[in-house]
Write a protein that holds these residues in place. Structure first.
Motif, PDB file in Angstrom:
ATOM      1  N   SER A 219      -2.572  -2.405  -2.003  1.00  0.00           N
ATOM      2  CA  SER A 219      -1.237  -2.256  -2.585  1.00  0.00           C
ATOM      3  C   SER A 219      -0.762  -0.837  -2.333  1.00  0.00           C
ATOM      4  O   SER A 219      -1.456   0.120  -2.670  1.00  0.00           O
ATOM      5  CB  SER A 219      -1.258  -2.532  -4.080  1.00  0.00           C
ATOM      6  N   TYR A 220       0.425  -0.732  -1.763  1.00  0.00           N
ATOM      7  CA  TYR A 220       0.991   0.569  -1.393  1.00  0.00           C
ATOM      8  C   TYR A 220       2.324   0.768  -2.104  1.00  0.00           C
ATOM      9  O   TYR A 220       3.202  -0.098  -2.042  1.00  0.00           O
ATOM     10  CB  TYR A 220       1.170   0.644   0.125  1.00  0.00           C
ATOM     11  N   SER A 221       2.492   1.891  -2.763  1.00  0.00           N
ATOM     12  CA  SER A 221       3.714   2.184  -3.513  1.00  0.00           C
ATOM     13  C   SER A 221       4.703   2.948  -2.635  1.00  0.00           C
ATOM     14  O   SER A 221       4.348   3.955  -2.024  1.00  0.00           O
ATOM     15  CB  SER A 221       3.392   3.021  -4.747  1.00  0.00           C
ATOM     16  N   ILE A 222       5.947   2.461  -2.606  1.00  0.00           N
ATOM     17  CA  ILE A 222       7.007   3.201  -1.914  1.00  0.00           C
ATOM     18  C   ILE A 222       7.983   3.795  -2.922  1.00  0.00           C
ATOM     19  O   ILE A 222       9.047   4.283  -2.552  1.00  0.00           O
ATOM     20  CB  ILE A 222       7.745   2.319  -0.892  1.00  0.00           C
ATOM     21  N   ASP A 223       7.616   3.775  -4.193  1.00  0.00           N
ATOM     22  CA  ASP A 223       8.479   4.272  -5.262  1.00  0.00           C
ATOM     23  C   ASP A 223       8.773   5.756  -5.056  1.00  0.00           C
ATOM     24  O   ASP A 223       7.868   6.573  -4.941  1.00  0.00           O
ATOM     25  CB  ASP A 223       7.799   4.042  -6.612  1.00  0.00           C
ATOM     26  N   GLY A 224      10.042   6.107  -4.996  1.00  0.00           N
ATOM     27  CA  GLY A 224      10.459   7.495  -4.849  1.00  0.00           C
ATOM     28  C   GLY A 224      10.514   7.999  -3.419  1.00  0.00           C
ATOM     29  O   GLY A 224      10.946   9.122  -3.177  1.00  0.00           O
ATOM     30  N   SER A 225      10.100   7.203  -2.455  1.00  0.00           N
ATOM     31  CA  SER A 225      10.112   7.643  -1.060  1.00  0.00           C
ATOM     32  C   SER A 225      11.506   7.469  -0.454  1.00  0.00           C
ATOM     33  O   SER A 225      12.403   6.875  -1.040  1.00  0.00           O
ATOM     34  CB  SER A 225       9.093   6.841  -0.251  1.00  0.00           C
ATOM     35  N   PHE A 226      11.681   7.984   0.758  1.00  0.00           N
ATOM     36  CA  PHE A 226      12.945   7.796   1.472  1.00  0.00           C
ATOM     37  C   PHE A 226      13.258   6.322   1.624  1.00  0.00           C
ATOM     38  O   PHE A 226      14.394   5.890   1.451  1.00  0.00           O
ATOM     39  CB  PHE A 226      12.893   8.459   2.856  1.00  0.00           C
ATOM     40  N   LEU A 227      12.242   5.556   1.938  1.00  0.00           N
ATOM     41  CA  LEU A 227      12.430   4.119   2.127  1.00  0.00           C
ATOM     42  C   LEU A 227      12.937   3.460   0.849  1.00  0.00           C
ATOM     43  O   LEU A 227      13.863   2.648   0.882  1.00  0.00           O
ATOM     44  CB  LEU A 227      11.126   3.468   2.580  1.00  0.00           C
ATOM     45  N   ASP A 228      12.377   3.824  -0.282  1.00  0.00           N
ATOM     46  CA  ASP A 228      12.814   3.265  -1.561  1.00  0.00           C
ATOM     47  C   ASP A 228      14.277   3.608  -1.832  1.00  0.00           C
ATOM     48  O   ASP A 228      15.074   2.752  -2.208  1.00  0.00           O
ATOM     49  CB  ASP A 228      11.924   3.777  -2.692  1.00  0.00           C
ATOM     50  N   ARG A 229      14.642   4.866  -1.620  1.00  0.00           N
ATOM     51  CA  ARG A 229      16.026   5.276  -1.863  1.00  0.00           C
ATOM     52  C   ARG A 229      16.984   4.619  -0.874  1.00  0.00           C
ATOM     53  O   ARG A 229      18.093   4.232  -1.233  1.00  0.00           O
ATOM     54  CB  ARG A 229      16.136   6.795  -1.799  1.00  0.00           C
ATOM     55  N   ALA A 230      16.550   4.472   0.371  1.00  0.00           N
ATOM     56  CA  ALA A 230      17.424   3.891   1.384  1.00  0.00           C
ATOM     57  C   ALA A 230      17.700   2.416   1.113  1.00  0.00           C
ATOM     58  O   ALA A 230      18.835   1.958   1.262  1.00  0.00           O
ATOM     59  CB  ALA A 230      16.806   4.064   2.771  1.00  0.00           C
ATOM     60  N   VAL A 231      16.695   1.663   0.704  1.00  0.00           N
ATOM     61  CA  VAL A 231      16.926   0.237   0.457  1.00  0.00           C
ATOM     62  C   VAL A 231      17.657   0.008  -0.858  1.00  0.00           C
ATOM     63  O   VAL A 231      18.335  -1.002  -1.018  1.00  0.00           O
ATOM     64  CB  VAL A 231      15.630  -0.608   0.523  1.00  0.00           C
ATOM     65  N   GLN A 232      17.559   0.960  -1.795  1.00  0.00           N
ATOM     66  CA  GLN A 232      18.306   0.821  -3.046  1.00  0.00           C
ATOM     67  C   GLN A 232      19.804   0.934  -2.808  1.00  0.00           C
ATOM     68  O   GLN A 232      20.593   0.366  -3.557  1.00  0.00           O
ATOM     69  CB  GLN A 232      17.853   1.870  -4.062  1.00  0.00           C
ATOM     70  N   VAL A 233      20.214   1.653  -1.771  1.00  0.00           N
ATOM     71  CA  VAL A 233      21.628   1.751  -1.420  1.00  0.00           C
ATOM     72  C   VAL A 233      22.199   0.361  -1.150  1.00  0.00           C
ATOM     73  O   VAL A 233      23.347   0.070  -1.471  1.00  0.00           O
ATOM     74  CB  VAL A 233      21.817   2.664  -0.189  1.00  0.00           C
ATOM     75  N   PHE A 234      21.370  -0.510  -0.605  1.00  0.00           N
ATOM     76  CA  PHE A 234      21.823  -1.853  -0.262  1.00  0.00           C
ATOM     77  C   PHE A 234      21.480  -2.868  -1.349  1.00  0.00           C
ATOM     78  O   PHE A 234      21.589  -4.072  -1.147  1.00  0.00           O
ATOM     79  CB  PHE A 234      21.213  -2.287   1.077  1.00  0.00           C
ATOM     80  N   GLY A 235      21.050  -2.392  -2.500  1.00  0.00           N
ATOM     81  CA  GLY A 235      20.795  -3.271  -3.630  1.00  0.00           C
ATOM     82  C   GLY A 235      19.437  -3.948  -3.620  1.00  0.00           C
ATOM     83  O   GLY A 235      19.199  -4.876  -4.375  1.00  0.00           O
ATOM     84  N   VAL A 236      18.531  -3.470  -2.789  1.00  0.00           N
ATOM     85  CA  VAL A 236      17.186  -4.049  -2.721  1.00  0.00           C
ATOM     86  C   VAL A 236      16.249  -3.152  -3.520  1.00  0.00           C
ATOM     87  O   VAL A 236      16.281  -1.926  -3.402  1.00  0.00           O
ATOM     88  CB  VAL A 236      16.710  -4.154  -1.253  1.00  0.00           C
ATOM     89  N   ASP A 237      15.417  -3.755  -4.349  1.00  0.00           N
ATOM     90  CA  ASP A 237      14.500  -2.989  -5.181  1.00  0.00           C
ATOM     91  C   ASP A 237      13.067  -3.283  -4.768  1.00  0.00           C
ATOM     92  O   ASP A 237      12.449  -4.227  -5.234  1.00  0.00           O
ATOM     93  CB  ASP A 237      14.720  -3.346  -6.659  1.00  0.00           C
ATOM     94  N   LEU A 238      12.558  -2.472  -3.858  1.00  0.00           N
ATOM     95  CA  LEU A 238      11.176  -2.600  -3.383  1.00  0.00           C
ATOM     96  C   LEU A 238      10.378  -1.421  -3.913  1.00  0.00           C
ATOM     97  O   LEU A 238      10.712  -0.277  -3.634  1.00  0.00           O
ATOM     98  CB  LEU A 238      11.123  -2.584  -1.857  1.00  0.00           C
ATOM     99  N   LYS A 239       9.368  -1.679  -4.666  1.00  0.00           N
ATOM    100  CA  LYS A 239       8.543  -0.601  -5.199  1.00  0.00           C
ATOM    101  C   LYS A 239       7.129  -0.628  -4.643  1.00  0.00           C
ATOM    102  O   LYS A 239       6.416   0.346  -4.719  1.00  0.00           O
ATOM    103  CB  LYS A 239       8.474  -0.686  -6.733  1.00  0.00           C
ATOM    104  N   GLN A 240       6.726  -1.767  -4.083  1.00  0.00           N
ATOM    105  CA  GLN A 240       5.333  -1.916  -3.678  1.00  0.00           C
ATOM    106  C   GLN A 240       5.236  -2.881  -2.505  1.00  0.00           C
ATOM    107  O   GLN A 240       5.944  -3.875  -2.445  1.00  0.00           O
ATOM    108  CB  GLN A 240       4.550  -2.454  -4.865  1.00  0.00           C
ATOM    109  N   ILE A 241       4.332  -2.561  -1.615  1.00  0.00           N
ATOM    110  CA  ILE A 241       3.996  -3.448  -0.501  1.00  0.00           C
ATOM    111  C   ILE A 241       2.535  -3.824  -0.676  1.00  0.00           C
ATOM    112  O   ILE A 241       1.689  -2.950  -0.842  1.00  0.00           O
ATOM    113  CB  ILE A 241       4.216  -2.756   0.857  1.00  0.00           C
ATOM    114  N   GLU A 242       2.238  -5.111  -0.662  1.00  0.00           N
ATOM    115  CA  GLU A 242       0.856  -5.566  -0.831  1.00  0.00           C
ATOM    116  C   GLU A 242       0.497  -6.470   0.333  1.00  0.00           C
ATOM    117  O   GLU A 242       1.210  -7.421   0.624  1.00  0.00           O
ATOM    118  CB  GLU A 242       0.707  -6.312  -2.152  1.00  0.00           C
ATOM    119  N   ARG A 243      -0.592  -6.149   0.971  1.00  0.00           N
ATOM    120  CA  ARG A 243      -1.076  -6.951   2.097  1.00  0.00           C
ATOM    121  C   ARG A 243      -2.588  -7.129   1.956  1.00  0.00           C
ATOM    122  O   ARG A 243      -3.281  -6.282   1.403  1.00  0.00           O
ATOM    123  CB  ARG A 243      -0.772  -6.276   3.434  1.00  0.00           C
TER     124      ARG A 243
END
Length: 129
Positions: free
Chosen positions: A99-123
């Motif tokens: 499980s990888y957290s993207i909370d607070g990263s550039f990616l998190d902020r960039a996707v929030q602009v488009f209304g997507v709320d991704l906080k974690q990637i799990e593979r």
């Protein structure tokens, strides 16, 4: 003409940011999957020692996590939230989940602009023993 250009330029820049964000998300997800796969392969040497899943995960986290994730471009080892290991009862199948957290990263902020709320990637990845 300059008003039209500024409206069109804004729209074009928004589309470019959207595509860059999507590309970074796909690359990050791919690298999390690659890290899970590499850690699963590395778990073989610990499973062969007869260790329980918790001990396998502890060794992977202590010995291999930094080495595996440190070589990847989009993954920061400090952002790994959890690493779990499973071994079936017959010791014929092993699975590692990352499980990888993207909370607070550039990616998190960039996707929030488009209304997507991704906080974690799990593979996860599995290996037949």
């Amino acid at each position: 003409m300059s008003v039209e250009f500024s409206i069109i330029l804004t729209a074009i820049m928004l589309v470019v940011v959207m595509f860059v964000s999507l590309a970074i998300h796909i690359a990050t997800t791919s690298e999390v999957q690659q890290a899970a796969h590499d850690l699963t392969r590395q778990s073989l040497k610990y499973i062969d020692l007869g260790l329980e899943p918790e001990a396998v995960c502890a060794w992977l986290q202590a010995d291999m996590l930094e080495k595996v994730t440190g070589q990847l471009t989009f993954i920061d080892p400090a952002q790994v939230q959890s690493l779990t290991c499973q071994i079936d009862d017959g010791r014929t199948l092993g699975r590692v989940t990352l499980s990888y957290s993207i909370d607070g990263s550039f990616l998190d902020r960039a996707v929030q602009v488009f209304g997507v709320d991704l906080k974690q990637i799990e593979r996860s990845a599995q290996i037949v023993l």
